[in-house]
Design an enzyme around this catalytic site. Sequence first.
Site, mmCIF file in Angstrom:
data_model
loop_
_atom_site.group_PDB
_atom_site.id
_atom_site.type_symbol
_atom_site.label_atom_id
_atom_site.label_comp_id
_atom_site.label_asym_id
_atom_site.label_seq_id
_atom_site.Cartn_x
_atom_site.Cartn_y
_atom_site.Cartn_z
ATOM 1 N N GLU A 237 9.124 42.341 36.368
ATOM 2 C CA GLU A 237 8.191 43.015 37.284
ATOM 3 C C GLU A 237 7.444 41.990 38.131
ATOM 4 O O GLU A 237 7.130 42.230 39.298
ATOM 5 C CB GLU A 237 7.229 43.922 36.489
ATOM 6 C CG GLU A 237 7.972 45.154 35.981
ATOM 7 C CD GLU A 237 7.418 45.776 34.724
ATOM 8 O OE1 GLU A 237 6.292 45.449 34.313
ATOM 9 O OE2 GLU A 237 8.139 46.606 34.124
ATOM 10 N N GLY B 186 12.207 50.109 30.758
ATOM 11 C CA GLY B 186 11.527 51.361 31.090
ATOM 12 C C GLY B 186 12.467 52.468 31.531
ATOM 13 O O GLY B 186 12.028 53.474 32.089
ATOM 14 N N LYS C 127 1.352 45.979 29.608
ATOM 15 C CA LYS C 127 1.353 46.042 31.085
ATOM 16 C C LYS C 127 -0.018 46.496 31.615
ATOM 17 O O LYS C 127 -1.029 46.242 30.970
ATOM 18 C CB LYS C 127 2.486 46.948 31.572
ATOM 19 C CG LYS C 127 3.838 46.569 30.951
ATOM 20 C CD LYS C 127 4.999 47.217 31.601
ATOM 21 C CE LYS C 127 6.272 46.847 30.854
ATOM 22 N NZ LYS C 127 7.471 47.332 31.502
ATOM 23 N N ASN D 170 4.089 44.455 25.025
ATOM 24 C CA ASN D 170 3.584 44.191 26.375
ATOM 25 C C ASN D 170 2.994 45.498 26.902
ATOM 26 O O ASN D 170 3.722 46.423 27.243
ATOM 27 C CB ASN D 170 4.754 43.718 27.255
ATOM 28 C CG ASN D 170 4.357 43.559 28.710
ATOM 29 O OD1 ASN D 170 3.169 43.585 29.057
ATOM 30 N ND2 ASN D 170 5.347 43.410 29.581
ATOM 31 N N HIS E 60 8.214 37.776 33.857
ATOM 32 C CA HIS E 60 8.690 39.133 33.594
ATOM 33 C C HIS E 60 9.351 39.659 34.875
ATOM 34 O O HIS E 60 8.913 39.332 35.979
ATOM 35 C CB HIS E 60 7.500 40.009 33.185
ATOM 36 C CG HIS E 60 7.921 41.352 32.677
ATOM 37 N ND1 HIS E 60 8.275 42.376 33.521
ATOM 38 C CD2 HIS E 60 8.071 41.832 31.414
ATOM 39 C CE1 HIS E 60 8.615 43.441 32.787
ATOM 40 N NE2 HIS E 60 8.500 43.130 31.503
ATOM 41 N N GLU F 299 15.756 40.189 29.022
ATOM 42 C CA GLU F 299 15.374 41.553 29.366
ATOM 43 C C GLU F 299 16.228 42.023 30.541
ATOM 44 O O GLU F 299 15.877 41.771 31.709
ATOM 45 C CB GLU F 299 13.903 41.602 29.762
ATOM 46 C CG GLU F 299 12.961 41.223 28.649
ATOM 47 C CD GLU F 299 11.640 41.941 28.802
ATOM 48 O OE1 GLU F 299 11.259 42.657 27.884
ATOM 49 O OE2 GLU F 299 11.004 41.814 29.861
ATOM 50 N N SER G 182 13.768 48.937 26.610
ATOM 51 C CA SER G 182 13.835 50.232 25.915
ATOM 52 C C SER G 182 14.062 50.103 24.415
ATOM 53 O O SER G 182 14.822 50.876 23.827
ATOM 54 C CB SER G 182 14.895 51.126 26.564
ATOM 55 O OG SER G 182 14.537 51.397 27.910
HETATM 56 C C1 PEP Z 1 9.184 45.233 29.139
HETATM 57 O O1 PEP Z 1 8.623 45.596 30.150
HETATM 58 O O2 PEP Z 1 9.091 44.054 28.773
HETATM 59 C C2 PEP Z 1 9.967 46.218 28.412
HETATM 60 C C3 PEP Z 1 10.894 45.781 27.627
HETATM 61 O O3 PEP Z 1 9.672 47.556 28.634
HETATM 62 P P1 PEP Z 1 10.313 48.824 27.881
HETATM 63 O O4 PEP Z 1 10.316 48.519 26.399
HETATM 64 O O5 PEP Z 1 9.426 49.964 28.227
HETATM 65 O O6 PEP Z 1 11.704 48.971 28.405
#
Ligand code: PEP
Length: 254
Positions: free
Chosen positions: A99, A177, A13, A11, A97, A171, A217
Amino acid sequence: MIKRRLLIAGNWKMNPSIDDSVSLAGEIAAGMDSLKGVDVLLAPPFTALGVVREAIKDSGIFLSAQNMHWKTNGAFTGEISGAMLIETGCTHVIIGHSERRNLFHETNEMIDLKAKAASLLGLIPILCVGETLEQREGGHTFKVLKEQLDLSLNNYRSVGIMPPSTILAYEPVWAIGTGKTATPSQAQEVHRFIREWLETSFDSKTASQVRILYGGSVKPDNTADLMSQEDIDGALVGGASLKPDSFLQIIRFS
Ligand code: PEP
């Protein structure tokens, strides 16, 4: 037992420019030459979908958008419909998601409409759920997840059928992040809970077929441990998918 094929999804973003997307996709596609047994998917920004489609042509990589509106067309300034995504070459779309939920106030009900619209159009939704740190520390993880699953998959539940191609992504918001990853056993515990929810809400066949990705992460050095868990069927990768080397290492984790 049905063997589910692993999926590693990137992803991107609101990050790479059109030019950067072309190079990133090209390097990932070139590095996938001899890869077998793992599905790979890229979710660039809307503006780069067309060029990434060309860059990954013939590579077997799937193209996904990061969001969609549930209506097919109309007076919805600034929105993109599922039909438009299909026209652009997408096979998948990320929905719900954290976000989108937290920064853009998307509700479970909106996510439910998106999931229904996506599957009616033949787009595969990658539907995200996850708890905040406060919810986890308060002991509410499973309650929160059950509510997100019940409400954001309500249309499927009301007909008792969920397309087995649907992908769910766990998630934990506290791991996105932040550099903090759920331990493999923390993640497995939640993935098992989600699989049991699938069995109760639909049936054991659906539960055994639907892929549940882990996101938060994911990095080259924690992928193998996470992927070794019985109910983890792949990864949704944010930050580490922006560097071709680290994304390729994640894809080749085994
Ligand atoms: C995400 O935003 O779906 C995500 C998992 O980000 P990150 O791997 O940077 O934690």
